[in-house]
Design a protein around this motif. Structure first.
Motif, PDB file in Angstrom:
ATOM      1  N   GLU A 184       0.819  -1.212   0.000  1.00  0.00           N
ATOM      2  CA  GLU A 184       0.000   0.000   0.000  1.00  0.00           C
ATOM      3  C   GLU A 184       0.854   1.265   0.000  1.00  0.00           C
ATOM      4  N   GLY A 185       2.145   1.104  -0.174  1.00  0.00           N
ATOM      5  CA  GLY A 185       2.948   2.318  -0.359  1.00  0.00           C
ATOM      6  C   GLY A 185       4.132   2.466   0.558  1.00  0.00           C
ATOM      7  N   MET A 186       4.952   1.414   0.649  1.00  0.00           N
ATOM      8  CA  MET A 186       6.186   1.551   1.418  1.00  0.00           C
ATOM      9  C   MET A 186       7.338   1.069   0.553  1.00  0.00           C
ATOM     10  N   ALA A 187       8.556   1.417   0.977  1.00  0.00           N
ATOM     11  CA  ALA A 187       9.728   0.958   0.250  1.00  0.00           C
ATOM     12  C   ALA A 187       9.769  -0.557   0.272  1.00  0.00           C
ATOM     13  N   PRO A 188      10.251  -1.258  -0.757  1.00  0.00           N
ATOM     14  CA  PRO A 188      10.782  -0.726  -2.012  1.00  0.00           C
ATOM     15  C   PRO A 188       9.708  -0.537  -3.084  1.00  0.00           C
ATOM     16  N   PHE A 189       8.449  -0.744  -2.742  1.00  0.00           N
ATOM     17  CA  PHE A 189       7.397  -0.594  -3.749  1.00  0.00           C
ATOM     18  C   PHE A 189       6.944   0.857  -3.828  1.00  0.00           C
ATOM     19  N   TYR A 190       7.765   1.701  -3.254  1.00  0.00           N
ATOM     20  CA  TYR A 190       7.460   3.103  -3.115  1.00  0.00           C
ATOM     21  C   TYR A 190       7.795   3.867  -4.382  1.00  0.00           C
ATOM     22  N   ALA A 191       8.596   3.241  -5.257  1.00  0.00           N
ATOM     23  CA  ALA A 191       9.158   3.972  -6.397  1.00  0.00           C
ATOM     24  C   ALA A 191       8.061   4.563  -7.270  1.00  0.00           C
ATOM     25  N   ALA A 192       6.958   3.816  -7.440  1.00  0.00           N
ATOM     26  CA  ALA A 192       5.870   4.340  -8.264  1.00  0.00           C
ATOM     27  C   ALA A 192       5.298   5.599  -7.630  1.00  0.00           C
ATOM     28  N   LYS A 193       5.301   5.619  -6.302  1.00  0.00           N
ATOM     29  CA  LYS A 193       4.788   6.797  -5.610  1.00  0.00           C
ATOM     30  C   LYS A 193       5.716   7.992  -5.795  1.00  0.00           C
ATOM     31  N   ALA A 194       7.018   7.722  -5.810  1.00  0.00           N
ATOM     32  CA  ALA A 194       7.981   8.812  -5.996  1.00  0.00           C
ATOM     33  C   ALA A 194       7.715   9.529  -7.317  1.00  0.00           C
ATOM     34  N   GLU A 195       7.327   8.743  -8.335  1.00  0.00           N
ATOM     35  CA  GLU A 195       6.986   9.365  -9.614  1.00  0.00           C
ATOM     36  C   GLU A 195       5.707  10.185  -9.486  1.00  0.00           C
ATOM     37  N   MET A 196       4.815   9.703  -8.633  1.00  0.00           N
ATOM     38  CA  MET A 196       3.551  10.417  -8.469  1.00  0.00           C
ATOM     39  C   MET A 196       3.760  11.798  -7.863  1.00  0.00           C
ATOM     40  N   SER A 202       0.967   9.732   4.504  1.00  0.00           N
ATOM     41  CA  SER A 202       0.129   8.599   4.889  1.00  0.00           C
ATOM     42  C   SER A 202       0.947   7.314   4.925  1.00  0.00           C
ATOM     43  N   SER A 203       1.851   7.134   3.937  1.00  0.00           N
ATOM     44  CA  SER A 203       2.627   5.891   3.956  1.00  0.00           C
ATOM     45  C   SER A 203       3.619   5.891   5.109  1.00  0.00           C
ATOM     46  N   LEU A 204       4.143   7.072   5.465  1.00  0.00           N
ATOM     47  CA  LEU A 204       5.038   7.153   6.629  1.00  0.00           C
ATOM     48  C   LEU A 204       4.280   6.758   7.893  1.00  0.00           C
ATOM     49  N   LEU A 205       3.055   7.266   8.016  1.00  0.00           N
ATOM     50  CA  LEU A 205       2.270   6.991   9.229  1.00  0.00           C
ATOM     51  C   LEU A 205       1.891   5.516   9.325  1.00  0.00           C
ATOM     52  N   ILE A 206       1.430   4.930   8.193  1.00  0.00           N
ATOM     53  CA  ILE A 206       1.029   3.518   8.297  1.00  0.00           C
ATOM     54  C   ILE A 206       2.249   2.621   8.507  1.00  0.00           C
ATOM     55  N   PHE A 207       3.414   3.065   8.032  1.00  0.00           N
ATOM     56  CA  PHE A 207       4.655   2.326   8.308  1.00  0.00           C
ATOM     57  C   PHE A 207       4.939   2.312   9.807  1.00  0.00           C
ATOM     58  N   LEU A 208       4.820   3.492  10.438  1.00  0.00           N
ATOM     59  CA  LEU A 208       5.085   3.579  11.882  1.00  0.00           C
ATOM     60  C   LEU A 208       4.072   2.753  12.666  1.00  0.00           C
ATOM     61  N   ARG A 209       2.835   2.777  12.196  1.00  0.00           N
ATOM     62  CA  ARG A 209       1.782   2.072  12.932  1.00  0.00           C
ATOM     63  C   ARG A 209       1.933   0.560  12.783  1.00  0.00           C
ATOM     64  N   VAL A 210       2.291   0.094  11.576  1.00  0.00           N
ATOM     65  CA  VAL A 210       2.353  -1.361  11.380  1.00  0.00           C
ATOM     66  C   VAL A 210       3.492  -1.964  12.194  1.00  0.00           C
ATOM     67  N   THR A 211       4.563  -1.196  12.430  1.00  0.00           N
ATOM     68  CA  THR A 211       5.634  -1.714  13.295  1.00  0.00           C
ATOM     69  C   THR A 211       5.082  -1.962  14.698  1.00  0.00           C
TER      70      THR A 211
END
Lengths: 218, 149
Positions: free
Chosen positions: A176-188, A203-212
């Motif tokens: 849903e938008g974290m590294a390394p699948f983040y590259a498509a988002k970087a283009e966005m 949002s991806s930073l926040l869900i990353f922190l929460r999922v940990t």
């Protein structure tokens, strides 16, 4: 209970789904809330392209309907983020995360730049595929422990969650938008309209922190 | 050097989906290898098939219009639990009395069997699920409209 994010300060009950505000989740919630308010009140930037070899530049105008739609999507994304930050239920968390993924696609779906749209399409496919490991992880948690409540799962008496369920949860959130699948988002992010596009990143930073926290809790 | 090579592959967003699919495939194989996972018998939301019941598989027990005993994670949060499942609309009641298909997904509808677990104790899920659907509709509608202008 296993208090990774600190002692819960406040519980908000929705039947079996209990959202809890610990110092950790409250901080993330407030961050999402502040940024959502910021999105509501701000106007989008106008991206400037410099023309090489000539003394000229182009300012990209964003039409009012496009602005409205993107603002709506950014606010929806902010609300989904807030929900994902404080929810105390594994299945509810996966639902909010997939809502964040769809809203991220929506924020850039209105952009006419070919490159950005192409990246958004690729990201959308990954976000779509990411729901499979995400929801299968929630199903595995329910089957192996009998409950979905994080507060119950965090107690030492709860049956252990298998490692593969945690791994699937993390992979789903990554989709849903974290590294390394983040590259498509970087283009966005090349899309014009700063505060709305930054919502994708935040949002991806926040869900990353929460999922940990969720994975360590289970 | 190796990071440079990896990031070069990743920077092309056409490679992202195959990469993700590969990661999913690897995890799926690991999941298959980790089988059998222990099934926890004491499920909070059990779903048993009662062969004779016309409300299968949504039969949470108890005759209609009376209180049913339902297991909850936090009973104190849902003081009215047990009263909702029992409710059937007149049409649903007619279906459940005359046919065996009331619980099938085609016939079951909100207001038909108001599933206690879905609509009362896990109500927030029920709200978020249509929200996902509506947001996707909104995006699709916007993109469709934009092509016309």
């Amino acid at each position: 209970m296993n208090e990774i994010g600190g002692v819960p300060l406040f519980f908000l009950e929705f039947g079996d789904i209990v959202t809890y505000f610990s110092p950790f989740t409250l901080t993330l919630f407030l961050l999402a809330l502040v940024f959502t308010v910021f999105v509501v009140v701000s106007r989008p930037e106008r991206q400037i392209d410099i023309a090489f070899g000539a003394d000229a530049f182009f300012a990209k105008e964003i039409s009012l309907p496009e602005l409205r739609f993107r603002r709506f999507m950014a606010i929806a994304c902010g609300l989904a983020c807030m929900g994902a930050m404080v929810t105390g239920d594994v299945f509810d968390f996966t639902l909010f995360v997939s809502l964040v993924g769809i809203c991220n696609v929506g924020i850039v779906a209105a952009v006419r730049t070919y490159h950005v749209r192409d990246a958004a399409y690729q990201y959308g496919l990954v976000a779509l595929a990411g729901t499979v490991p995400l929801f299968s992880a929630a199903a595995m948690v329910a089957a192996t422990t009998g409950t979905l409540s994080m507060l119950e799962l965090a107690s030492p008496a709860a049956p252990p969650v298998p490692l593969i369920a945690r791994a699937l949860l993390v992979l789903g959130v990554m989709g849903e938008g974290m590294a390394p699948f983040y590259a498509a988002k970087a283009e966005m992010f090349r899309a014009p309209g700063a505060p709305y596009v930054i919502m994708c990143s935040l949002s991806s930073l926040l869900i990353f922190l929460r999922v940990t926290e969720v994975v360590l809790l289970l | 050097m190796i990071i440079q090579k990896i990031s070069r592959v990743l920077s092309n967003y056409d490679n992202i989906l195959p990469l993700f699919a590969g990661a999913c495939a690897i995890l799926a194989v690991l999941a298959l290898l980790s089988l059998p996972l222990p099934y926890f018998e004491d499920q909070l939301y059990p779903k048993q098939i009662v062969p004779g019941s016309t409300l299968n598989p949504y039969d949470r027990g108890g005759p209609p219009f009376t209180r049913a005993d339902i297991r909850l994670q936090y009973p104190e949060n849902s003081p009215t639990a047990g009263y909702v499942t029992a409710y059937l609309t007149p049409f649903s009641l007619f279906l459940s009395r005359t046919t065996m298909y009331m619980g099938t997904t085609i016939v079951a509808h909100p207001g038909g069997i108001l599933d206690e677990i879905l609509y009362n104790t896990r109500g927030l899920d029920t709200v978020v699920e249509p929200t996902i659907l509506f947001v996707s509709f909104a995006i699709a509608a916007y993109i469709f409209h934009r092509r016309e202008d």
